[in-house]
Design a protein around this motif. Structure first.
Motif, PDB file in Angstrom:
ATOM      1  N   VAL A 107      40.679  30.660  38.588  1.00  0.00           N
ATOM      2  CA  VAL A 107      41.780  29.594  38.922  1.00  0.00           C
ATOM      3  C   VAL A 107      40.993  28.249  38.585  1.00  0.00           C
ATOM      4  N   GLU A 109      56.011  43.497  38.683  1.00  0.00           N
ATOM      5  CA  GLU A 109      55.256  42.936  39.675  1.00  0.00           C
ATOM      6  C   GLU A 109      53.994  41.919  38.810  1.00  0.00           C
ATOM      7  N   ALA A 110      54.314  40.695  38.864  1.00  0.00           N
ATOM      8  CA  ALA A 110      53.174  39.876  38.268  1.00  0.00           C
ATOM      9  C   ALA A 110      51.699  40.123  38.860  1.00  0.00           C
ATOM     10  N   LEU A 111      50.811  40.191  38.256  1.00  0.00           N
ATOM     11  CA  LEU A 111      49.468  40.060  38.762  1.00  0.00           C
ATOM     12  C   LEU A 111      48.920  38.592  39.066  1.00  0.00           C
ATOM     13  N   GLU A 112      48.353  38.521  40.225  1.00  0.00           N
ATOM     14  CA  GLU A 112      47.889  37.074  40.560  1.00  0.00           C
ATOM     15  C   GLU A 112      46.689  36.894  39.937  1.00  0.00           C
ATOM     16  N   PRO A 113      45.855  35.960  39.574  1.00  0.00           N
ATOM     17  CA  PRO A 113      44.602  35.648  38.940  1.00  0.00           C
ATOM     18  C   PRO A 113      43.772  35.896  39.947  1.00  0.00           C
ATOM     19  N   ALA A 114      42.567  36.175  39.603  1.00  0.00           N
ATOM     20  CA  ALA A 114      41.350  36.407  40.581  1.00  0.00           C
ATOM     21  C   ALA A 114      41.074  34.888  40.815  1.00  0.00           C
ATOM     22  N   PRO A 115      40.530  34.581  42.192  1.00  0.00           N
ATOM     23  CA  PRO A 115      40.062  33.177  42.618  1.00  0.00           C
ATOM     24  C   PRO A 115      39.017  32.596  41.646  1.00  0.00           C
TER      25      PRO A 115
END
Length: 64
Positions: A55, A46-52
């Motif tokens: 971005v 499960e790839a981690l999403e970057p923090a807003p």
């Protein structure tokens, strides 16, 4: 004394029989016929999403 005497072939045959018996004895411990345990798949990654806040927003004038 000949190089390929009859006793040479007899010794090879005896060695082959002894080795075959040894392989049979070594494999006799698993009578179920199972050579290796069943394979189990790993959990999917499960790839981690970057923090807003990390971005990057496109610069003005650039296409999305």
């Amino acid at each position: 004394m000949r190089f390929f005497a009859n006793d040479l072939y007899r010794n090879f045959a005896i060695g082959f029989v002894i080795a075959a018996i040894g392989v049979g004895v070594a494999n006799a411990q698993a009578p179920r016929g199972e050579i290796a345990p069943l394979a189990h798949a790993a959990q999917p990654f499960e790839a981690l999403e970057p923090a807003p806040e990390f971005v990057l927003a496109p610069m003005s004038g650039e296409a999305d």
